[in-house]
Design a protein around this motif. Structure first.
Motif, short mmCIF file in Angstrom:
data_model
loop_
_atom_site.label_atom_id
_atom_site.label_comp_id
_atom_site.label_asym_id
_atom_site.label_seq_id
_atom_site.Cartn_x
_atom_site.Cartn_y
_atom_site.Cartn_z
N THR A 3 0.82 -1.36 -0.05
CA THR A 3 0.00 0.03 -0.08
C THR A 3 0.85 1.22 -0.02
OG1 THR A 3 -0.06 0.10 2.42
CG2 THR A 3 -1.92 -1.04 1.20
N MET A 4 1.97 1.29 0.59
CA MET A 4 2.94 2.23 0.75
C MET A 4 2.68 3.00 2.07
SD MET A 4 4.49 4.89 -2.34
CE MET A 4 5.96 4.10 -2.59
N LEU A 5 1.82 2.38 2.86
CA LEU A 5 1.31 2.87 4.19
C LEU A 5 1.82 2.31 5.07
CD1 LEU A 5 -2.37 3.86 3.18
CD2 LEU A 5 -0.41 5.44 3.48
N MET A 6 2.40 1.01 4.91
CA MET A 6 3.07 0.11 6.45
C MET A 6 4.23 0.65 6.17
SD MET A 6 2.60 -3.77 6.87
CE MET A 6 4.29 -4.50 6.21
N ASN A 7 4.80 0.41 7.55
CA ASN A 7 6.21 0.52 8.06
C ASN A 7 6.68 -1.10 7.98
OD1 ASN A 7 8.64 0.39 9.13
ND2 ASN A 7 8.08 2.67 10.31
N LEU A 8 7.74 -1.52 7.02
CA LEU A 8 8.07 -2.72 7.07
C LEU A 8 8.91 -3.18 8.49
CD1 LEU A 8 9.99 -3.69 3.85
CD2 LEU A 8 7.66 -4.62 4.54
N ALA A 9 9.46 -2.22 9.21
CA ALA A 9 10.00 -2.71 10.35
C ALA A 9 9.02 -3.00 11.44
CB ALA A 9 10.99 -1.59 10.41
N THR A 10 7.99 -2.23 11.46
CA THR A 10 7.27 -2.31 12.54
C THR A 10 5.76 -3.33 12.07
OG1 THR A 10 5.80 -0.59 12.08
CG2 THR A 10 7.93 0.15 13.24
N GLY A 11 5.85 -3.33 10.95
CA GLY A 11 4.40 -4.32 10.54
C GLY A 11 3.28 -3.57 10.92
N ASP A 12 3.29 -2.32 10.90
CA ASP A 12 1.90 -1.41 11.12
C ASP A 12 2.03 -0.19 10.25
OD1 ASP A 12 -0.63 -0.88 12.34
OD2 ASP A 12 0.66 -0.14 14.41
N TRP A 13 0.69 0.15 10.29
CA TRP A 13 0.46 1.53 9.52
C TRP A 13 1.18 2.58 10.33
CZ3 TRP A 13 -1.53 -0.22 5.58
CH2 TRP A 13 -2.65 -1.36 5.40
N ASP A 14 1.70 3.46 9.33
CA ASP A 14 2.85 4.51 9.89
C ASP A 14 2.11 6.05 9.84
OD1 ASP A 14 6.06 4.75 10.06
OD2 ASP A 14 5.05 6.28 9.05
N ASP A 15 2.10 6.43 10.84
CA ASP A 15 1.45 7.85 11.23
C ASP A 15 2.15 8.94 10.14
OD1 ASP A 15 -0.21 7.10 12.78
OD2 ASP A 15 0.90 7.31 14.71
N GLU A 16 3.50 8.76 9.98
CA GLU A 16 4.12 9.68 9.17
C GLU A 16 3.82 9.66 7.83
OE1 GLU A 16 5.47 12.03 10.26
OE2 GLU A 16 6.57 12.81 8.27
N LEU A 17 3.65 8.24 7.17
CA LEU A 17 3.30 7.99 5.96
C LEU A 17 1.63 8.45 5.67
CD1 LEU A 17 4.88 4.66 5.45
CD2 LEU A 17 5.49 6.69 4.61
N LEU A 18 0.90 8.19 6.68
CA LEU A 18 -0.45 8.74 6.65
C LEU A 18 -0.71 10.16 6.58
CD1 LEU A 18 -2.15 6.17 9.41
CD2 LEU A 18 -2.19 6.02 6.91
N ARG A 19 0.19 10.93 7.22
CA ARG A 19 0.34 12.48 7.19
C ARG A 19 0.81 12.76 5.58
NH1 ARG A 19 3.54 16.13 6.52
NH2 ARG A 19 5.34 14.79 6.84
N ILE A 20 1.77 12.33 5.33
CA ILE A 20 2.02 12.40 4.07
C ILE A 20 1.02 12.36 2.78
CG2 ILE A 20 3.84 12.04 2.03
CD1 ILE A 20 6.04 11.23 4.34
N PHE A 21 0.39 11.16 2.90
CA PHE A 21 -0.42 10.95 1.67
C PHE A 21 -2.13 11.46 2.12
CE2 PHE A 21 2.53 7.86 0.86
CZ PHE A 21 2.75 8.02 -0.56
N ASP A 22 -1.96 12.03 3.41
CA ASP A 22 -3.19 12.64 3.99
C ASP A 22 -4.54 11.41 4.00
OD1 ASP A 22 -4.79 14.47 5.03
OD2 ASP A 22 -4.88 15.76 3.31
N ILE A 23 -4.21 10.62 4.38
CA ILE A 23 -5.08 9.40 4.69
C ILE A 23 -5.57 9.20 6.21
CG2 ILE A 23 -5.49 7.02 3.98
CD1 ILE A 23 -3.71 7.24 1.59
N PRO A 24 -6.83 9.21 6.47
CA PRO A 24 -7.35 8.80 7.85
C PRO A 24 -7.00 7.47 8.21
CG PRO A 24 -9.13 9.65 6.45
CD PRO A 24 -7.93 9.73 5.75
N ARG A 25 -6.45 6.86 9.39
CA ARG A 25 -6.28 5.86 9.71
C ARG A 25 -7.36 5.04 9.86
NH1 ARG A 25 -2.55 2.62 13.44
NH2 ARG A 25 -0.67 3.72 12.93
N ALA A 26 -8.56 5.75 10.32
CA ALA A 26 -9.90 5.14 10.62
C ALA A 26 -10.41 4.39 9.29
CB ALA A 26 -11.07 6.30 10.75
N MET A 27 -9.94 4.60 8.25
CA MET A 27 -10.29 3.91 6.95
C MET A 27 -9.47 2.60 6.84
SD MET A 27 -9.65 6.63 3.95
CE MET A 27 -10.43 5.89 2.72
N LEU A 28 -8.53 2.44 7.45
CA LEU A 28 -7.69 1.25 7.19
C LEU A 28 -8.03 0.03 7.74
CD1 LEU A 28 -4.15 3.28 7.33
CD2 LEU A 28 -5.79 2.62 5.39
#
Ligand code: ADP
Length: 491
Positions: free
Chosen positions: A187-212
């Motif tokens: 997706t380009m929203l997951m941090n490979l190292a943590t295995g979780d959605w990444d807040d910084e990536l969500l901010r860059i793409f302006d995508i709310p976490r609530a949708m994921l």
């Protein structure tokens, strides 16, 4: 008798297959759905049509094999990756057409992003090269271009999913909103190292976490289908993106094992175990489908046009009547006669990532005939694969001992022999080349104890044929140098 049901949702067809306790495919059915091209470079599908086609093929395979849903131990799902669906949580209706992985509508935005100061961090965190291929820019496009949706997304009224998530949500009547690590890593929203959605990536793409969706393991219990869909409740216990599923279906569960799939495009994956690969040659790092709690990774190279070059000489040049005829025509001449065909119809994928390259045919003379063009189209598949494998070996510092092959064009013996020659490495083709569906079945079967261990599943894998390299090294490198020169001109 108990079975595993595999749902294999591809780019053009939704297939369903049943596997018995020995990992043998007993039946397979497919249903097609359309692709739409509303503007140059745009590719869309209707998520409801995909859902109906998948359900139709699943019901058909059960009927055809006379298997009742309560004889299905578990379902494994594999899907075209990156394709993006956004839907309304309460109505279950998509709010826009699904944006297919091939769609280039966000290319300009991605070019700007790739030149921004954030680019390095995005690639470091996701293992991906910034490109319209991945889901993040597609979700962003929907939020920016469908009127009135942003606030609904922020309130959690809209949900995002790749096709795995969408099918699971439909199969469970909205009870489960989940994806697995292998799909999430595209997706380009997951941090490979943590295995979780990444807040910084969500901010860059302006995508709310609530949708994921929630991210779950690839081989684990996810939920149960609502009884009306297949006639009984069935556990969903495996999820993987198509290429990671194919890696599993080739029984490549350990570091150092690799496969190449020859379909519309070519996708080479090298399993790197628990180690996140870092590429200096513009290959991707991605999550492999692991069968336990440990994160597993792979290095991936994708070629956009491979078998599609054969479709082009068939449909546009009309040089052949069927893809299979390419083999006889190619071997009707002793060599390529100096002709090279670079099928850069949509630019070039790995390792070049050049969206502006375009296709060309070089080396034409008075004696060039259609056989040379067709042969050159076939050879382009092997040369592009050699570029991927060279990049992989340079990145991993290891020599591949052999390459496992599958996909529609892997049935072409001439192509496979030429591939072994151009790589200078043996190729191994398994008995069951439907590795994507098989891999999803393995993941579901292992999660539910239908199969007891990786060793049991590995024992199912059988080679049908091995292709040994026979070409002298000098000739191999001379031919490959000709290809590299043709690519230079295409760029
Ligand atoms: P996908 O899953 O990407 O739709 P498949 O794995 O079904 O693709 O493979 C289909 C592709 O393989 C087509 O692009 C077709 O041109 C090519 N193909 C099929 N048979 C042959 C053949 N005998 N020789 C070369 N290419 C082939």
């Amino acid at each position: 008798m108990p079975f595993i049901l595999s749902l294999d949702e591809g780019t053009t067809t939704a297939r369903s297959a049943l596997y018995d306790g020995q990992g043998r495919r007993v039946s397979m059915e497919s249903a097609a759905f359309p692709c739409r091209y509303p503007q140059a470079g745009w590719v869309e599908q209707d998520a409801l049509e995909i859902w109906r086609a998948q359900l139709e093929s699943a019901r058909a395979v059960l009927t055809r094999a006379r298997v009742a849903a309560w004889d299905v131990v578990a379902i494994g799902i594999t899907n075209q990756r990156e394709t993006t669906v956004v839907w309304d949580r309460s109505t279950g209706e998509p709010i826009a057409p699904a944006i297919v992985w091939q769609c280039r509508r966000t290319a300009e935005y991605c070019t700007r992003l790739a030149a921004s100061p954030e680019a390095g961090e995005i690639t470091r965190k996701t293992g991906l090269v910034i490109d319209a291929y991945f889901s993040a820019s597609k979700i962003r496009w929907i939020l920016e271009n469908v009127p009135g949706v942003r606030s609904r997304a922020e309130n959690g009224d809209l949900l995002f999913g790749n096709i795995d998530t969408w099918l699971i949500w439909k199969l469970t009547n909205g009870a489960v909103h989940a994806t697995d690590f292998s799909n999430a890593s595209r997706t380009m929203l997951m941090n490979l190292a943590t295995g979780d959605w990444d807040d910084e990536l969500l901010r860059i793409f302006d995508i709310p976490r609530a949708m994921l969706p929630r991210i779950v393991a690839s081989s684990a219990f996810v939920g149960e289908t609502a009884p009306e869909h297949l006639g009984a409740r069935v556990r969903i216990a495996g999820i993987a993106g198509d290429q990671q599923a194919a890696l599993a279906g080739q029984a490549c569960f350990r570091s150092g094992l690799s496969k190449n799939t020859y379909g519309t495009g070519c996708f080479a994956l090298l399993h790197t175990g628990g180690h996140v690969p870092v590429s200096k040659n513009r290959l991707l790092a991605t999550r492999a489908a692991s069968t336990n709690a440990q994160a597993q990774f792979a290095m991936e190279g994708s070629v956009f046009i491979a078998g599609a070059a054969i479709q082009w000489v068939r449909d546009e040049l009309k040089a052949i009547g069927t893809a299979a005829e390419s083999e006889a025509l190619a071997i009707s001449i002793p060599d390529n006669g100096g002709v090279y065909f670079v099928p850069a119809f949509v630019g070039l994928g790995a390792p070049h990532w050049d969206p502006d390259a375009r296709g060309l045919i070089t080396g034409l003379t008075r004696s060039t005939g259609r056989a040379h063009i067709v042969r050159a189209a076939l050879e382009s598949i092997a040369y592009q694969t050699r570029e991927l494998i060279d990049a992989m070996q340079a990145d991993s510092g290891e020599e591949l001992s052999e390459l496992r092959v599958d996909g529609g064009a892997a049935v072409n013996d001439h192509l496979m022999q030429f591939q072994a020659d151009i790589l200078g490495k043996p190729l191994v083709r398994p008995v069951d080349v439907e590795t994507t569906a098989l891999g999803a079945a393995y993941l579901a079967g292992l999660a539910t104890g239908f199969w007891k261990s990786l060793a049991e599943v590995e024992s199912f894998w059988r080679a049908e044929r091995r292709f040994e390299p026979r070409m002298p090294a000098g000739q191999r490198e001379r031919l490959f140098a000709g290809w590299k020169e043709a690519v230079r001109r295409a760029r």
